[in-house]
Design an enzyme around this catalytic site. Structure first.
Site, short mmCIF file in Angstrom:
data_model
loop_
_atom_site.label_atom_id
_atom_site.label_comp_id
_atom_site.label_asym_id
_atom_site.label_seq_id
_atom_site.Cartn_x
_atom_site.Cartn_y
_atom_site.Cartn_z
N HIS A 107 1.94 3.56 -10.20
CA HIS A 107 1.40 2.77 -9.08
C HIS A 107 1.60 1.28 -9.36
O HIS A 107 2.11 0.53 -8.52
CB HIS A 107 -0.09 3.10 -8.92
CG HIS A 107 -0.83 2.24 -7.95
ND1 HIS A 107 -1.24 2.70 -6.72
CD2 HIS A 107 -1.22 0.95 -8.01
CE1 HIS A 107 -1.85 1.72 -6.08
NE2 HIS A 107 -1.86 0.64 -6.85
N GLU A 108 1.21 0.87 -10.57
CA GLU A 108 1.33 -0.55 -10.93
C GLU A 108 2.79 -0.98 -11.05
O GLU A 108 3.14 -2.10 -10.70
CB GLU A 108 0.59 -0.83 -12.23
CG GLU A 108 -0.92 -0.81 -12.09
CD GLU A 108 -1.41 -1.69 -10.94
OE1 GLU A 108 -0.94 -2.84 -10.81
OE2 GLU A 108 -2.25 -1.20 -10.16
N HIS A 159 4.07 -2.07 -7.78
CA HIS A 159 3.78 -3.49 -7.50
C HIS A 159 4.72 -4.41 -8.28
O HIS A 159 5.31 -5.33 -7.75
CB HIS A 159 2.36 -3.85 -7.95
CG HIS A 159 1.26 -3.23 -7.15
ND1 HIS A 159 1.14 -3.42 -5.80
CD2 HIS A 159 0.21 -2.47 -7.53
CE1 HIS A 159 0.05 -2.77 -5.39
NE2 HIS A 159 -0.53 -2.19 -6.41
N ASP A 175 -5.59 -3.45 -3.36
CA ASP A 175 -4.39 -3.80 -2.60
C ASP A 175 -4.70 -4.01 -1.13
O ASP A 175 -4.08 -4.84 -0.47
CB ASP A 175 -3.36 -2.69 -2.75
CG ASP A 175 -3.05 -2.42 -4.21
OD1 ASP A 175 -3.03 -3.39 -4.99
OD2 ASP A 175 -2.84 -1.25 -4.56
#
Ligand SMILES: [Zn+2]
Length: 361
Positions: A58-59, A62, A161
């Site tokens: 997930h990170e 980003h 987010d």
């Protein structure tokens, strides 16, 4: 002082675990072991590792999009409610911030759907759409966790987010600082609501609500300061009348100056050249250790940060925060021409803030 443990690098981005994440995982591991013994603990721990991998991906979503926009990513830290990508400076173009913020939840949703699809093929719909949280099969559970991760991160509060996505949407229609203020207010209201719901349902929600409430405040503050200090020359707030000391002076001289004026930190100058600084805490430490007769040259700091007259308050504020100082000498052509204090920066914020409010009314 360090609150996280470094694990390694992926795509050149350092990954570390925050201590609270480790505590969280340890707590879950213990619960698994307590409930079902060694076998449950092993499957529990492997699930936790898969969960950890999901948060990392997930990170990375980003971080990789941010890096594509030229934003420097210094690392990823994993917390129990998700992760934090440490980026040097987020772009203030709304479309870019939007894409960076969306990339994480999008990664989680794709992972969740892929795992859900695999689960359908392997176990059929009954096991895949089973709604119990405990027990169940590894792959359907992991699919569910990834979708939950996406949903949680889409909550409209700032460290999440969703807060950034919301601000980016607002920033298309208004200045960045106003968009931030509105998004922060909405985040706070949302956090209070979530906290109240959590009180009656799940205490975990209260924890997340507190996180969002304070996160919204600190983001709003950060942007407010950045906007107020942007493009303002340091000469606006630096003191040009100030006392200096000589290395041969005694510390008692600093004390006299402190009594007779407002100054607490002193540049130490010899032959027109800045050779050191004597901060309030250095004066106190010197008095305690050596008494008022100590020579300034002996107790002053010889390593110190300076700024120059062509720098903006934004840069000065970053420098003063980085060194943890209460003031910084301002140089022009290597000579000291001023002193900028944290107090003066604070005063500027108060008056500049009041001024902009009046002009808007
Ligand atoms: Zn995220």
């Amino acid at each position: 002082m360090r609150s996280s443990v470094r694990l390694g690098k992926i795509f050149g981005i350092p990954i570390s675990l925050h201590l609270t994440f480790i505590l969280f995982v340890a707590f879950l591991g213990m619960v698994y072991a307590f409930q079902g013994g060694a076998k449950a603990a092993i499957s529990g721990v492997s699930f936790i590792l898969a969960l950890f991998l999901s948060v990392t991906l997930h990170e990375l979503g980003h971080s990789l999009v941010a890096r594509a926009f030229g934003v420097k990513v210094s690392g990823i830290v994993l917390l129990p409610i998700g992760g934090v990508s440490q980026m040097e400076e987020m772009p203030e173009q709304p479309s870019r911030e939007f894409l960076i913020a969306v990339a994480g939840p999008a990664t989680s949703i794709v992972l969740g759907l892929l795992l859900g699809g695999a689960s359908l093929l392997l176990y059929g719909p009954a096991a895949t759409f089973k709604t119990t949280v405990t027990g169940g099969l590894f792959i359907p559970n992991l699919a569910r966790v990834n979708l939950l991760l996406a949903i949680f991160n889409l909550l409209p509060g700032f460290p999440m987010d969703g807060g950034r996505i919301f601000r980016a949407a607002l920033a298309n229609a208004m200045p960045f600082d106003r968009a931030t203020a509105i998004a922060a207010s909405v985040g706070r209201v949302f956090a209070i609501g979530l906290g109240l719901v959590g009180l009656f349902t799940n205490i975990w929600l209260v924890f997340i609500a507190v996180f969002i409430y304070f996160g919204a405040g600190s983001e709003a503050n950060r942007v407010r300061i950045k906007t107020a200090f942007h493009d303002v020359p340091v000469s606006r707030v630096m003191a040009t009348k100030f006392e200096t000391l000589n290395p041969d002076d005694r510390v008692s001289r600093a004390v006299e100056h402190a009594y007779n004026g407002f100054q607490e930190d002193f540049p130490v100058v010899m032959d027109n050249e800045l050779v050191g600084v004597l901060m309030k805490q250095d004066v106190l430490a010197a008095l305690h250790q050596f008494g008022p007769g100590a020579l300034v040259g002996r107790v002053m700091r010889k390593q110190f940060t300076t700024v120059t007259t062509d720098q903006t308050l934004e840069q000065v504020y970053a420098a003063i925060q980085a060194c943890g100082c209460s003031s910084l000498p301002v140089l022009e052509a290597d000579r000291i021409v001023g002193l900028v204090t944290l107090e003066a920066l604070g005063r500027y914020l108060v008056f500049a803030g009041a001024g902009s409010g009046a002009s808007r009314a």
